[in-house]
Design an enzyme around this catalytic site. Structure first.
Site, mmCIF file in Angstrom:
data_model
loop_
_atom_site.group_PDB
_atom_site.id
_atom_site.type_symbol
_atom_site.label_atom_id
_atom_site.label_comp_id
_atom_site.label_asym_id
_atom_site.label_seq_id
_atom_site.Cartn_x
_atom_site.Cartn_y
_atom_site.Cartn_z
ATOM 1 N N GLU B 69 0.818 -1.221 0.000
ATOM 2 C CA GLU B 69 0.000 0.000 0.000
ATOM 3 C C GLU B 69 0.842 1.257 0.000
ATOM 4 O O GLU B 69 0.579 2.201 -0.729
ATOM 5 C CB GLU B 69 -0.924 0.023 1.230
ATOM 6 C CG GLU B 69 -2.168 -0.820 1.092
ATOM 7 C CD GLU B 69 -1.889 -2.293 1.281
ATOM 8 O OE1 GLU B 69 -0.734 -2.640 1.601
ATOM 9 O OE2 GLU B 69 -2.820 -3.087 1.107
ATOM 10 N N HIS B 138 -11.855 -5.057 9.511
ATOM 11 C CA HIS B 138 -12.326 -4.837 8.138
ATOM 12 C C HIS B 138 -13.586 -3.995 8.082
ATOM 13 O O HIS B 138 -14.315 -4.055 7.100
ATOM 14 C CB HIS B 138 -12.620 -6.178 7.461
ATOM 15 C CG HIS B 138 -11.408 -6.872 6.924
ATOM 16 N ND1 HIS B 138 -10.396 -7.295 7.734
ATOM 17 C CD2 HIS B 138 -11.049 -7.193 5.655
ATOM 18 C CE1 HIS B 138 -9.459 -7.865 6.998
ATOM 19 N NE2 HIS B 138 -9.825 -7.817 5.730
#
Lengths: 334, 335, 405
Positions: B69, B138
């Site tokens: 990322e 999440h």
């Protein structure tokens, strides 16, 4: 580019230029130290003493259209790249005539005219940026090279590994130059890395990789010529580990408790300017009148830069919220 | 969830398809545009948003990345600085934390640090929100964190028009723009005009006019708020529902005009209550419309708990239409 | 002679303690030479001199903690003689910056002032900001309002309800309520008037101007006009000054609008409040809207309607809060001169006395003319006598040509 262009030119003119560039950096850093103790320069400041051969060996090999990404220890790179000394000094003072309008300071020198992309204070933070610049050039199919300077400390960061992988995987035209000065701030390399041969880490990512004596400006230039040529032709990354040494502390406010004074003194005897000067004298490439002339020119330029910075102006406070977005200043409070 | 039908020539489409159309349109129109992120190519996108785009545009324009990322967000920044127009897709806001350094310390600051020499015309898209029992790591809604940072712009498209239209405007913006797509909206269907095009990215919208209270929401919470407004109407309470659309900058003018009219406000925000974006909006209302207020402000946010896995607990943790109805009645003293 | 000062070595270094001198007076030093050791919060740091020369004098004792910038020693430059008398030492630094950054206070949004007139409520009663502001504007005494909000808090709706009760309830909405005849609570009306008038006198610095206006032309014109109209359509004199005021406001907008939050906001529309007395001692001044655009006969019709509804207790809320200026006339039964009190948040009130036949000078000769005395009470925070005089003169001028009103 032919193979001949890879070899350093050993003409007297070129050698004296290398010497002058290194001394110019050294004297500039020295003046910055003085100004810092007088509180003219504030915040954090990181000086390049001892590492001059790396910037002077690599950067002149690049073309004007190439790109340079550096760290917070970037005065040397900026000077050699051609960012005017006046604007660098003004930037250190925080004056709006500085190369970043005074907004950045010592750690954030930027100059669009010379494709100098900073000046980054996050260790390892510039590597993904360099990868992105290379990605753009790769997608455009041009032959621009991006040179990314970083220290040995950066190789511990995840961003280093991500960047190595991306550059190799996507075959990006980036020259990674690791200035291994053996200390990441106050932590010796051996205490932070399981593998201290840094260029071998790049090899693991299948990047062509070399280690070179970073205190020998001729060796650095020769390696840089090979590397830049390779990147420009192959459009693939290259890794150059320059083994060098930092003669001053990490920053101004550092009592250097982590290394022996004796070690520093020993290194001072083989530092790049001393070594190169001796080599030039041995090979009769330097004449008695050269050094005084070089010093006079450099000191004049530095004096002029200081005067420029002193005469510079403070950006009006009502301009504070400018340059956050590209549009007009956002009113305070929004 | 369905939207109100519209009168021009329109097709039935999902939010996911609207985003895909926006991507397709942008990549076709401007050769500088490319999409980069994890599993956007061969997998077709974690939420199937980019399904089919790799076959259409090839691997240079639809670029699969390793799980890096920070690396690929930074690469997006560099590519944007060098003249491309990348769209970085971070799979979800939960993983964006790994790229936070690049977003905050490079993208948001570069223009300022360089004294306006370098800008970062980058778009970052992220999925956000809870509701699918994906548990604590999440299910974040961190749009408010990003809205805290000067130097970036933050959007939350909640309608088909905005899903279709915000991307192009964001790509044309010379500064970094973050677009948050709530995971619960991807399946939403409705009618979208066939000529739907770019929309503005700095104004809030009144989705339902009313006179009794201003319900201010964004993203996934918008539809719960509209549902609550319908329930409230049945009890004689006419709520005005505002869709923030842009979280940074916030459209103060629209918010204050509404509160001046209704004299009551509740902010609905899926982030945790403490230090939420709702707190920011509430403070602005107090700063700018204090003398219009007829009752204390309220907010409906997520409870102070990492989002739990079992459905009933997850539902209890995040905003729901029933909670919004109850909060409205309390604010109007009609409990 | 140059001062060697305690250097700044870091962003957060404010002082240092000299723990060791590595030189002594008389030593020659080079630029860059380490001359002392300083103890800081991070540890001992060697400090160097950037001046070459000979150490003349050490100024600071060892182990003393001194701030950054303190002179530690004096250095004579090469070839410099030590001065016999201590002279002013030139500062080692170069020219000071041309302009020091000024610490400007950030622009602050103007603070909304707390109202000086705090409406009286029983301690412990909560009043919402919106309710409080409405009560002030309408002159409602909050102690007469019943709160329906949480814990008895007074809400906007509560104040609105009270205002309507006081002035007359609005046209009822629910069919069941239509059967109830609207009533006027004159006692409460008096209280509201008292609050509003007291506030006006307290807050508004009034100035007063008087102007005598010949109205013969008006009377003559009215007589002609009314000869052709049915009784219920006849124009009354009172309509003429109201229209003249509205027209004059176009040239003098500073008399038309609201003074709130320490500033005057002129109103684009001209809604003239008409003072109407109510049998039993009541008084109201509801608005005729957009008077500057009303033809006279329409103005008259609306005035008639308004007076009738007011006396019957059927005014609308907006009619009470809309006037941007008020005209007060006591008509034929009144006095010659009437000084009005401005209804806040308006900024002016015109008083019209009764018409009196007076000796008047026309073309050098004296003759009887019908004359009214017109007064202006003005808010001196917004206008002054000069403007007021011109305003009154303009009204008077307009009244000389009634056919153009």
């Amino acid at each position: 580019m032919t193979a001949a262009a890879d070899k350093p030119r050993l003409s007297r003119e070129h050698m004296l230029d290398l010497l002058k560039q290194m001394i110019r950096i050294r004297r500039f850093e020295d003046k910055c130290a003085e100004l810092y103790t007088q509180e003219k320069i504030r915040g954090f400041m990181h000086l390049y003493d001892g590492e001059e051969a790396v910037a002077v060996g690599v950067i002149p090999v690049l073309d004007k259209r190439d790109r340079v990404v550096a760290t917070y220890r970037e005065h040397g790179q900026a000077l050699v790249r051609g960012v005017p000394m006046t604007t660098i000094m003004a930037e250190m003072y925080g004056k709006q005539e500085g190369c970043a309008r005074g907004r950045g300071g010592s750690m954030h020198l930027f100059d669009a005219a010379t494709n100098f992309y900073g000046g980054n204070a996050i260790v390892g933070g510039g590597l993904p940026l360099a990868v992105g610049l290379g990605l753009a050039d790769h997608m455009r199919g041009n032959d621009i090279v991006t040179a990314c300077f970083f220290g040995d400390g950066a190789v511990a960061e995840g961003e280093f590994h991500e960047s190595m992988n991306l550059a190799a995987l996507w075959e990006l035209p980036v020259l990674f130059v690791c200035e291994n000065n053996l200390y990441a701030m106050g932590t010796a390399l051996a205490l932070s890395e399981s593998e201290t041969d840094i260029h071998r880490k790049a090899e693991c990512y299948r990047i062509i990789s070399e280690a070179v004596d970073g205190m020998d400006v001729v060796a650095v230039e020769a390696a840089a010529r090979r590397a830049v040529h390779a990147v420009r032709e192959s459009r693939k990354p290259y890794f150059l580990e320059c083994r060098t040494y930092r003669l001053r502390a990490h920053s101004m406010f550092d009592p250097q408790l982590y290394r022996d004074k004796a070690e520093v003194e020993a290194r001072r005897h083989s530092e790049p300017i001393v070594r190169f000067q001796q080599w030039l004298e041995t090979n009769h490439m330097i004449h008695p009148e050269d050094l005084p002339r070089i010093l006079a020119e450099i000191d004049a330029e530095i004096a002029q830069s200081v005067a420029f910075a002193e005469a510079g102006t403070w950006e009006p406070v009502d301009q504070l919220t400018r340059f956050v977005y590209a549009d007009a200043a956002v009113p305070a409070g929004r | 969830m369905k939207q109100e039908p519209i009168k021009t020539e329109a097709i039935e489409i999902t939010y996911r398809e609207a985003v895909r159309e926006a991507l397709r349109d942008a990549i076709k129109r401007d050769e500088r545009v490319f999409l980069m992120g994890e599993d956007v190519g061969r997998y077709g996108g974690c939420y199937a948003v980019s399904h089919g785009l790799l076959a259409q545009f090839g691997p240079e324009r639809i670029r699969d990345t390793p799980l890096s990322e920070s690396g690929f967000t930074g690469a997006g920044i560099g590519a944007a600085m060098a003249g491309m127009r990348p769209i970085v897709e971070v799979m979800t806001v939960n993983f964006s934390l790994l790229a936070l350094d690049q977003i905050l310390n490079t993208a948001a600051t570069l223009r300022h640090m360089s004294g306006n020499q370098f800008g970062v015309p980058l778009v970052i898209r992220m999925a956000t929100g809870a509701g699918r029992q994906l548990a604590a790591q999440h299910s974040h809604s961190l749009e408010g964190w990003y809205a805290h940072v000067p130097g970036i712009k933050v959007l939350a498209p909640a309608t088909l028009e905005d899903a279709r239209g915000m991307l192009w405007t964001a790509l044309e913006d010379p500064d970094p723009v973050l677009i948050f797509e709530n995971v619960m909206l991807y399946n939403m269907t409705g009618k979208l005009a066939t000529d739907a095009g770019p929309v503005d990215i700095d104004k809030a919208a009144v989705r339902r006019p009313g006179r009794d209270i201003s319900l201010i929401a964004y993203g996934g919470s918008l539809w719960k708020t509209l549902e609550a407004a319908t329930t409230l109407a049945g009890e004689g309470i006419e709520a005005e529902v505002i869709d923030l659309r842009s979280l940074r900058p916030l459209d103060d003018a629209t918010i204050m005009a509404s509160v001046a009219k209704t004299r009551h406000a509740i902010i609905v925000d899926e982030s945790w209550r403490t230090g939420s974006l709702a707190a920011e909006v509430g403070m602005r209302i107090v700063e700018q419309a204090f003398w219009s207020l007829d009752a204390p402000l309220g907010r409906v946010c997520s409870e102070e708990v990492p989002i739990p896995y079992p459905r009933h607990l997850e539902n209890a943790a995040i905003p729901q239409a029933t909670k919004i109805v109850a909060a409205t009645k309390a604010a109007l003293d009609r409990a | 002679m140059v001062e060697f000062r305690m250097p700044s070595l870091g962003a957060d270094m404010e002082a240092g303690t000299l723990v060791e001198w590595l030189i002594k007076p008389g030593d020659v030093v080079k630029r860059g030479q380490v001359v002392a050791v300083v103890e800081t919060q991070k540890g001992a740091i060697e400090i160097e001199t950037f001046q070459a020369g000979r150490i003349d004098k050490v100024l600071v004792d060892l182990h003393s903690k001194v701030p950054v910038g303190t002179p530690l020693a004096l250095i004579l430059a090469e070839g410099e003689e030590k001065p016999a008398v201590a002279t002013a030492v030139p500062p080692p630094a170069a020219v000071a910056p041309t302009a020091a950054p000024s610490l400007e206070r950030p622009p602050m949004a103007p603070a909304r002032p707390v109202s000086p007139v705090r409406p009286r409520v029983a301690p412990g009663t909560q009043v919402s900001p919106a309710a409080r502001r409405l009560a002030q504007e309408r002159g409602i005494d909050l102690s007469t309002v019943t709160g329906s909000g949480r814990d008895g808090a007074i809400t906007y709706a509560d104040v609105e309800r009270r205002a309507a009760e006081v002035m007359a309830p609005a046209v009822p909405v629910a069919p069941a309520e239509r059967k109830r005849a609207p009533t006027l609570d004159l006692g409460a009306m008096r209280v509201a008037i008292a609050a509003a008038m007291a506030r006006s006198k307290r807050e508004i610095p009034h100035y007063y101007l008087e102007h005598q206006v010949e109205v013969t032309a008006c009377e003559r014109w009215l007589a002609e006009k009314n000869a052709t109209l049915p009784p219920e359509g006849r124009l009354l004199f009172g309509a003429l000054p109201i229209k003249a005021v509205a027209l004059a406001i176009r040239r003098f907008p500073a008399f038309n609008g609201f003074y709130r939050d320490n500033k005057f906001a002129p109103s684009p529309a001209v809604h003239v409040g008409v003072a109407i007395s109510i049998r039993g001692g009541g008084l109201a001044a509801p608005a005729l809207h957009d008077v500057d655009q009303l033809p006279l006969d329409e103005l008259m019709r609306q005035m008639r309607d308004l007076i009738q509804r007011t006396r019957a207790g059927r005014i609308r809320g907006s009619e009470m809060s809309d006037p941007t200026i008020t005209v007060s006339s006591l008509g034929e039964r009144g006095v010659e001169t009437l000084y009005g009190i401005i209804y806040p948040p308006q900024v002016a009130i015109i008083g019209i006395g009764k018409a009196v036949v007076r000796p008047w000078v026309i073309d050098g000769a004296i003759g009887p003319r019908s004359v009214i005395t017109m007064t202006l009470s003005g808010d001196h925070r917004v206008t002054d006598g000069h403007a007021g005089a011109l305003f009154l003169a303009e009204i008077g001028k307009l009244l000389q040509e009634p056919e153009k009103l």
